[in-house]
Structure formats: C-alpha cells, structure tokens
Design an enzyme around this catalytic site. Structure first.
Site, PDB file in Angstrom:
ATOM      1  N   SER A   1       0.832  -1.212   0.000  1.00 29.79           N
ATOM      2  CA  SER A   1       0.000   0.000   0.000  1.00 29.79           C
ATOM      3  C   SER A   1       0.859   1.251   0.000  1.00 29.79           C
ATOM      4  O   SER A   1       0.423   2.301  -0.466  1.00 29.79           O
ATOM      5  CB  SER A   1      -0.868   0.059   1.249  1.00 29.79           C
ATOM      6  OG  SER A   1      -1.574  -1.122   1.425  1.00 29.79           O
TER       7      SER A   1
ATOM      8  N   HIS B   1      -2.381  -3.260  -6.538  1.00 29.31           N
ATOM      9  CA  HIS B   1      -2.869  -2.813  -5.238  1.00 29.31           C
ATOM     10  C   HIS B   1      -4.375  -3.039  -5.152  1.00 29.31           C
ATOM     11  O   HIS B   1      -5.167  -2.275  -5.704  1.00 29.31           O
ATOM     12  CB  HIS B   1      -2.523  -1.334  -5.029  1.00 29.31           C
ATOM     13  CG  HIS B   1      -2.873  -0.831  -3.673  1.00 29.31           C
ATOM     14  ND1 HIS B   1      -3.361   0.437  -3.449  1.00 29.31           N
ATOM     15  CD2 HIS B   1      -2.820  -1.428  -2.464  1.00 29.31           C
ATOM     16  CE1 HIS B   1      -3.591   0.584  -2.152  1.00 29.31           C
ATOM     17  NE2 HIS B   1      -3.272  -0.528  -1.539  1.00 29.31           N
TER      18      HIS B   1
ATOM     19  N   GLU C   1      -5.556  -0.669  -8.212  1.00 26.49           N
ATOM     20  CA  GLU C   1      -4.539   0.277  -8.676  1.00 26.49           C
ATOM     21  C   GLU C   1      -3.392  -0.546  -9.253  1.00 26.49           C
ATOM     22  O   GLU C   1      -2.820  -1.388  -8.569  1.00 26.49           O
ATOM     23  CB  GLU C   1      -4.021   1.140  -7.522  1.00 26.49           C
ATOM     24  CG  GLU C   1      -4.920   2.320  -7.202  1.00 26.49           C
ATOM     25  CD  GLU C   1      -4.368   3.183  -6.074  1.00 26.49           C
ATOM     26  OE1 GLU C   1      -4.657   4.388  -6.071  1.00 26.49           O
ATOM     27  OE2 GLU C   1      -3.670   2.669  -5.184  1.00 26.49           O
TER      28      GLU C   1
ATOM     29  N   ASN D   1      -4.598   6.215  -1.558  1.00 23.39           N
ATOM     30  CA  ASN D   1      -4.218   6.394  -0.162  1.00 23.39           C
ATOM     31  C   ASN D   1      -3.436   7.680   0.076  1.00 23.39           C
ATOM     32  O   ASN D   1      -3.491   8.250   1.160  1.00 23.39           O
ATOM     33  CB  ASN D   1      -3.416   5.187   0.334  1.00 23.39           C
ATOM     34  CG  ASN D   1      -4.325   3.999   0.599  1.00 23.39           C
ATOM     35  OD1 ASN D   1      -5.547   4.149   0.700  1.00 23.39           O
ATOM     36  ND2 ASN D   1      -3.752   2.815   0.694  1.00 23.39           N
TER      37      ASN D   1
HETATM   38  P1  NAD Z   1      -2.016  -9.686   7.068  1.00 26.81           P
HETATM   39  O1  NAD Z   1      -1.171  -9.482   8.246  1.00 26.81           O
HETATM   40  O2  NAD Z   1      -3.462  -9.937   7.251  1.00 26.81           O
HETATM   41  O3  NAD Z   1      -1.457 -10.889   6.203  1.00 26.81           O
HETATM   42  C1  NAD Z   1      -0.113 -11.065   5.888  1.00 26.81           C
HETATM   43  C2  NAD Z   1       0.137 -12.541   5.746  1.00 26.81           C
HETATM   44  O4  NAD Z   1       1.422 -12.743   5.196  1.00 26.81           O
HETATM   45  C3  NAD Z   1       0.111 -13.305   7.067  1.00 26.81           C
HETATM   46  O5  NAD Z   1      -0.798 -14.358   6.973  1.00 26.81           O
HETATM   47  C4  NAD Z   1       1.528 -13.793   7.244  1.00 26.81           C
HETATM   48  O6  NAD Z   1       1.601 -15.054   7.858  1.00 26.81           O
HETATM   49  C5  NAD Z   1       2.026 -13.854   5.824  1.00 26.81           C
HETATM   50  N1  NAD Z   1       3.455 -13.697   5.690  1.00 26.81           N
HETATM   51  C6  NAD Z   1       4.282 -12.881   6.368  1.00 26.81           C
HETATM   52  N2  NAD Z   1       5.545 -13.020   5.922  1.00 26.81           N
HETATM   53  C7  NAD Z   1       5.528 -13.957   4.954  1.00 26.81           C
HETATM   54  C8  NAD Z   1       6.515 -14.534   4.112  1.00 26.81           C
HETATM   55  N3  NAD Z   1       7.764 -14.173   4.197  1.00 26.81           N
HETATM   56  N4  NAD Z   1       6.121 -15.468   3.236  1.00 26.81           N
HETATM   57  C9  NAD Z   1       4.848 -15.838   3.140  1.00 26.81           C
HETATM   58  N5  NAD Z   1       3.877 -15.329   3.913  1.00 26.81           N
HETATM   59  C10 NAD Z   1       4.204 -14.392   4.800  1.00 26.81           C
HETATM   60  O7  NAD Z   1      -1.775  -8.416   6.143  1.00 26.81           O
HETATM   61  P2  NAD Z   1      -2.696  -7.844   4.992  1.00 26.81           P
HETATM   62  O8  NAD Z   1      -3.629  -6.848   5.568  1.00 26.81           O
HETATM   63  O9  NAD Z   1      -3.227  -8.952   4.210  1.00 26.81           O
HETATM   64  O10 NAD Z   1      -1.649  -7.036   4.129  1.00 26.81           O
HETATM   65  C11 NAD Z   1      -0.778  -7.646   3.215  1.00 26.81           C
HETATM   66  C12 NAD Z   1      -0.247  -6.617   2.253  1.00 26.81           C
HETATM   67  O11 NAD Z   1      -1.341  -6.014   1.596  1.00 26.81           O
HETATM   68  C13 NAD Z   1       0.520  -5.488   2.874  1.00 26.81           C
HETATM   69  O12 NAD Z   1       1.558  -5.121   2.017  1.00 26.81           O
HETATM   70  C14 NAD Z   1      -0.499  -4.386   2.979  1.00 26.81           C
HETATM   71  O13 NAD Z   1       0.066  -3.106   2.990  1.00 26.81           O
HETATM   72  C15 NAD Z   1      -1.275  -4.615   1.735  1.00 26.81           C
HETATM   73  N6  NAD Z   1      -2.638  -4.083   1.733  1.00 26.81           N
HETATM   74  C16 NAD Z   1      -3.443  -4.210   2.813  1.00 26.81           C
HETATM   75  C17 NAD Z   1      -4.733  -3.718   2.773  1.00 26.81           C
HETATM   76  C18 NAD Z   1      -5.665  -3.854   3.933  1.00 26.81           C
HETATM   77  O14 NAD Z   1      -6.661  -3.147   3.979  1.00 26.81           O
HETATM   78  N7  NAD Z   1      -5.396  -4.736   4.875  1.00 26.81           N
HETATM   79  C19 NAD Z   1      -5.206  -3.108   1.608  1.00 26.81           C
HETATM   80  C20 NAD Z   1      -4.373  -3.035   0.496  1.00 26.81           C
HETATM   81  C21 NAD Z   1      -3.087  -3.521   0.573  1.00 26.81           C
END
Ligand code: NAD
Length: 696
Positions: free
Chosen positions: A409, A430, A442, A480
C-alpha cells in the site's frame, strides 16, 4: 457507403443497419435510415419494409463517439427519424437480435410490428446516464405495453430479454433465421392486410393510472435519492394519460434537455467516459502483446492474500497459495471457505461451485510450488525487510517471464523491483479490502515495468472484473495518498471544535458512503498509527494526529477492539459516540492551546473534500495519475465517493476551480493554518486562472 443497406426481397425492402460494432445511431446512420425509407416508399415493387441490424446488435442506441459533438443533434434527429419510419404508408417490421437499447429500442417503437430473438436484449438505460429516453420512448412504450412495464424498464435501466415481452412489445419470438422469419412475417401482414399500427395514435387505457403513478412516485423517490432522472421518467410517462402525443413529446424533450444540464447527469456521463478512458495508457497502445496467465501464485494468506486468491479462482484461474507456517495457511483457507459459505447461504453461489473454486486453490509452504506460476502476487506484511526476502526468493524460483506483483500500500515499488534481477517483470497490483469484493485495482507502474507486463495486468484486471487504474510510484499511490490528506483535514476539524460524529454526519450527508472516523474504525486505526510512526521517523514533525495516537495508545483500534473513534456493543457495528473520545479531544485542544469554535457542516465538507482535490491536483501534475478522470474512478470505486458527484475532480469542476482556489486560499490565510497543506497546488491554481477544469 450508406450505413443503412437497402435490398429488395420480393415485395419487401430490407433495411440493414450497418454501423459496427453496435449500430450506434450516429448522424450517418440516421440519414441512411431516412434515405432507405424514402427509397422504399418510392419503390412501387415494395409493399412492406423490414428494419434490422446485426446478430450482435439491432442498435445499442446513440453513438457514443458522437457524444458532446455538434453531430449529436444534427438533423435528421432521432425523434424525427422515428417519426418518419412511423408515418411510412407501407408497414415497417423491426427484426431484432442482440442489443436493442435506448434509441435502438425507441426506433423499433416507431415501427409498426416487432419480431425478435428470445434472447435479444431490450432496454432503456438512459437513467444510468442521468437522463430519460429522449426519442419518444416515454410516450410510445406506455401506449403499447401499459404504464407499469414501461416505467419498470425506464426506471431500472436494466435490459430484459425479449421473451419477457412476447405478445406485448414483441409480436413474435423467432427461433430460426431472423431475416427469413421477418420476410415471412411481412408476407403475413400483407396477406392478412393487417392495419398499420402507429403507437403514437394509441390511447393509454388505465382508469387507475393517476393513482398508480402516485404510488410509483413514492416508491421511486425513496429509491433514487440523489438522482432526479427516475422521478422524471414518471413525469414524462404521466403525460400519456392527460396529453396528446405531440404535447407529450414536448414534455419529454423539455425534461430530457433539463436533465442534460444537471450535475447528476454530467457526473454519470463523466463516469461512463472515465471508466472507459482508464483502460487506455498512452505509451502502451492497444495491441501491445500480453503474457499468458494460466496459473497464479499468491504469497501470504492474510486479510488481503485470501481475497486476492478468491478473485483469480472465481475467474477460473488456479492459484497456489503460499504461507510461512501451516497455522497461517489453515487460517487463511478457513477464511476463504467461510466467505464462500456466506455467499452460498445468500443463494448467490451453488455449493458445487464453491467446492470447484476451493479446489482451484493449492496451499503450500514450499516456494518450489510456484515454479509454474505465470503471475505471483505478494501480500505479506507491510515491511520492506519482509518484502525484500520474498522478492529475492521469487527471483530465484519464478520461471523466466513470470510477472512478479506486490500488493504493497505504501512501500516504494521501485525498491521492491530492485530486489530482483528482473525489475521489468515487477508491477504493483494494489487491491482494496475486502479484495474479493472491492472493484478497484490500482496497477502500479514501476520505473522499469515493461509495457507488456502493464498491458497484461490491465487485461487480467478485466478478467477478474476489477476496474483498473494505472498509478505511478509514490507513497500511497493515488487513493491512499489523497485519503491521508482527507483524514488530516478531518483530524484538524476535531482540534478546531468538531466531534467525530459531526464530521462523519456532514460527509455522509454530502454522499460519502462512510465518514472518515467510521471508516477508520472499520479499517483498523492501528494501520494508520503504524504508517504515522514510520513517516514520523522519516520526516520528523510531519503528519501528527494527536487524538488518533492517543486512541491507539489506549488500545482502541476500532471495531475489532470494540472501540475506536466510537464504541461498539458486542457483535454490533453501530457506532456509538463516546464521551471518553470527546474528553480526549478536549484534552488535546487544551494541550495545544486551541479554543474550540462552532464548525458548520459546509465547512467540514469544504475542508475535507478540497484537501482531496488539492492533493489530486498534485498527483496529476506529477504524472502519478494519467488523467483527472482516473482519480475520479479511483475514488468512486475504492473510497465510497458519491456517484452523483462524479468523483472529487469532477466535483471540483462542477463547483468551479476558481471557487475551490478561493476557499483554499482563505483557509491557508487563517491564523495557525498549515500553509503548505492548504496552498492551492500549482496546477489547480493555473487551471483556475485559465478558466479551465480538470476534466474539460
Ligand atoms: P495480514 O497481516 O493480514 O497478512 C499477511 C500474511 O502474510 C500473514 O498471513 C503472514 O503469515 C504472511 N506472511 C508474512 N511473511 C511472509 C513470508 N515471508 N512469506 C509468506 N507469507 C508471509 O496483512 P494484509 O492486511 O493482508 O496485508 C498484506 C499486504 O497487503 C501489505 O503489504 C499491505 O500493505 C497490503 N494491503 C493491505 C490492505 C488492507 O486493507 N489490509 C489493503 C491493500 C493492501
């Protein structure tokens, strides 16, 4: 060559509309129809006329390429073409297949008979552009099918298969060859000497029509709050009860032109064009080769990874889902299953289909399972160190030519790309949360992202039914980065004297799906907190949000902890204003030495929305967004911006950029104001001075 082909088959003249792809009723086609009708009238061998289109479309209505040009209104206008068809002394039969929409359907109403394939798609979608049918549809259709079916078609704007109108709007449903059936139908009309039926000459026979229309008005008013067109359909249709056809046509015209100039119709027409424009990338022309994507890898089965995986399997593309630990993988899969089960419970998915989709997901803990993936989307923790480790590994295991995407993000995509030896294959995808629901995607173009990778991403977005917008690399990308400014403006309002519930109410009244504080509670306040901490470390002194920080320090992360800007009762999502939050706000004001004042709803909307617009202008000027309308598409599809306002940039255009600039300058001049924040962006100031808009 004429766009209306003329051919004589026995006693029948066949006029074939020929303006691919959809027989848009542009000026050339309209003129062609009139010429062909005149020719048939003059041809003594001709006793009847068949008007038909292509397999794909009888006609999908006005020609979008003509929108807004002088040709759109040039004679023969569509109402006149239809009148000429209707007044033909020789019977005219419309033979319909494919799309028959808007002006196309109105054209068939000028014909004396209509036959159609069962699955031909009949509709009057004008309300979707904030308009009513403007070529006699509001007058002829009720005369033929009655008030209720006519209004349903107009007010919903949704197409209906021809079979639903068998025996009313459609005289005969055709199974085999359409043209042969039309010729046979014409022969029958001639043999039986059926009288020509001109819809304009019919009377609506509904003794309770007035009462029913009043009932319809009440219902429609409740359903179409922000849009005037649906109720105007009722006004136009009402004249079929009390006025002559010609008077009714005048009523329709007046309403149509009145609506054309409303901000709502402008907004809807803008959005229609904007969503089409968003797919175009100037230096990646149509026809740019794309890569084949038959198998996808998703890394991380958390909030985003699970939803992202669902998008692909929903579109029939198998996914390998990778995690670091078995528990995380199991949890992720269980969430996906639960999501599908909810859809099944709602009756929107068959249990068998759910299992088929789940079967397309291969869970794994082993990177070797990604060796065949054509696209790998990373959705792991938002930490550059973790991203680095993942992308270095991907560089080793992914096959040559695989697209490596990050769902980050806020992190620098170019840096992420630099962790690999193939930055040309790296792109940002994104998604928005929940990723299986939100329409926006995005597509982040890195410095080195190659054109075919970009073209593939745009094509794939369509396949998984997302609205894709290209963004350059910057902190927060388009959406964002702007929302941070909006949130900051909202936080400032608290310091000035407003409360979260007042700010939310004012912005929701403006039309936002959810005010900023309710939205924060839903998304989780800890996310913003972490970002603020990171930014504070990078740029000391910037981006403070005293009250939000205090909330987080108190463990109030929003809905998930039962309290944030509001408090929540167990298991409920209704935000309840919390005196404790008010206390925190008052303390923060005192600590900052601010004396609160009364804030009006107008001021709330002005500050929050103009903060968005001002940042949008910077994003546009920096080339992060390709066009202003892309920013609108982002806000409409990802941030709950009200459709009837057309997006923040379109809204600013409607207000008038000089007015936006004047307001920003006034705010920037207030004592204690953050001058850099509120000073109009150079592009905004320049456009305002030149009397231009973002979109025009
Ligand atoms: P989350 O914490 O819910 O999930 C992340 C997952 O990745 C976890 O299940 C974790 O076990 C796994 N993980 C961590 N390190 C790892 C690795 N080395 N190899 C494999 N798996 C691994 O986080 P999220 O909210 O899903 O966010 C993930 C990404 O998406 C981030 O970059 C975040 O910025 C982006 N994002 C989040 C949102 C949101 O609203 N939550 C929206 C858009 C983008």
């Amino acid at each position: 060559m004429s766009q209306a082909q003329y051919q004589v088959r026995g006693p029948v003249a066949v006029i074939t509309l020929d303006n691919p792809p959809l027989n848009g009723l542009g000026h050339a086609l309209r003129s062609g129809i009139v010429a062909a009708i005149d020719r048939a009238a003059a041809d003594e061998a001709v006793q009847a006329v068949v008007l038909t289109g292509s397999e794909r479309a009888f006609s999908a209505g006005a020609d979008v390429r003509e929108f807004g040009t002088s040709k759109a209104g040039m004679e023969p206008s569509l109402p006149n073409v239809i009148r000429i068809v209707e007044s033909s002394a020789k019977p005219v039969i419309a033979a319909i297949s494919g799309a028959c929409l808007g002006g196309g359907l109105e054209l068939t109403l000028g014909c004396h008979f209509r036959i159609a394939r069962a699955d031909a798609s009949l509709g009057l979608p004008e309300v979707k552009l904030g308009l009513i049918p403007g070529a006699g549809g509001t007058q002829r259709l009720p005369r033929l099918v009655g008030l209720e079916p006519a209004l349903n078609l107009m007010v919903s704007g949704n197409p209906v298969p021809a079979r639903a109108f068998a025996g009313t709007l459609i005289d005969e449903i055709v199974e085999g060859d359409l043209l042969e059936a039309a010729l046979a139908f014409a022969q029958k009309v001639l043999d039986e000497q059926r009288p020509i039926r001109r819809l304009s000459e019919l009377k609506v026979k509904e003794p309770d029509g007035e009462a029913w229309l009043q009932f319809a008005r009440n219902n429609i008013a409740a359903l179409s709050k922000n849009f005037p067109a649906p109720l105007k359909c009722v006004d136009a249709v009402a004249s079929t009860l009390t006025r002559s056809f010609d008077e009714g046509m005048r009523v329709e015209r007046e309403i149509f032109y009145g609506l054309m100039n409303t901000p709502e119709s402008r907004a809807l027409r803008h959005v229609f064009a904007a969503e089409r424009a968003a797919g175009k990338i100037p230096d990646v022309p149509e026809g740019t080769p794309t890569r084949t994507v038959k198998q996808v890898g998703v890394i991380g089965a958390g909030t985003m990874g699970g939803g992202i995986a669902m998008n692909f399997v929903n579109a029939g593309i198998p996914v390998v889902l990778l995690e670091t630990r078995q528990e995380a993988l199991d949890r992720g899969l269980a969430t996906i299953r639960r999501n599908y089960e909810n859809t099944v419970k709602k009756g929107k998915l068959k249990p068998g289909e759910m299992e088929a989709r789940l079967a397309r997901i291969t869970p794994t803990l082993d990177y070797a399972a990604l060796a065949d993936a054509d696209l790998i989307v990373e959705a792991v923790f938002e930490e550059i160190g973790v991203k680095e480790q993942v992308f270095r590994t991907l560089d080793e295991v992914a096959k040559p030519g695989a697209i490596l995407a990050s769902n980050t993000s806020t992190l620098d995509l170019n840096r992420i790309a630099s962790f690999t030896k193939r930055p040309q294959d790296v792109i940002g995808l994104h998604f928005f949360s929940p990723a299986n629901v939100m329409k926006l995607l995005e597509v982040v173009r890195g410095e080195k992202t190659s054109p075919d990778v970009l073209a593939t991403a745009m094509q794939l977005a369509k396949k998984i039914r997302k609205v894709a917008v290209v963004s350059g690399v910057c902190d927060g990308f388009i959406g964002n980065r702007m929302i941070a400014r909006y949130g900051k403006a909202a936080d400032d309002l608290l310091m000035m004297g407003a409360l979260p519930q007042q700010v939310d109410r004012a912005l929701e009244k403006f039309g936002m799906a959810m005010g900023p504080f309710r939205m924060g509670d839903l998304a989780g306040l800890d996310i913003g907190w972490a970002i603020r901490k990171r930014r504070a470390a990078e740029h000391p002194g910037e981006d403070v949000s005293a009250v939000a920080d205090h909330l987080c320090e108190a463990g109030r992360f929003g809905q998930k902890t039962g309290a944030g800007w509001y408090r929540y009762e167990a298991g409920k999502r209704d935000p309840i204003p919390d005196p404790l939050v008010q206390q925190l706000i008052e303390q923060a004001r005192e600590a900052a030495g601010v004396k609160p004042r009364r804030i009006s709803d107008e001021e709330i909307v002005e500050r929050c929305i103009y903060a968005l617009v001002n940042e949008g202008a910077r994003i546009l000027e920096e080339g992060i967004a390709l066009r202003a309308s892309d920013i609108d598409v982002v806000y409409l599809n990802g941030y709950g911006f009200p459709l009837h306002r057309g997006g923040p940039m379109q809204y600013a255009d409607q207000v008038g950029l000089p007015n936006v600039v004047r307001s920003l300058r006034r705010i920037a001049a207030e004592p204690g104001a953050n001058v850099a924040f509120w000073t109009p962006a150079p592009l905004l100031a320049r456009l305002a001075e030149e009397g231009r808009g973002f979109n025009h």
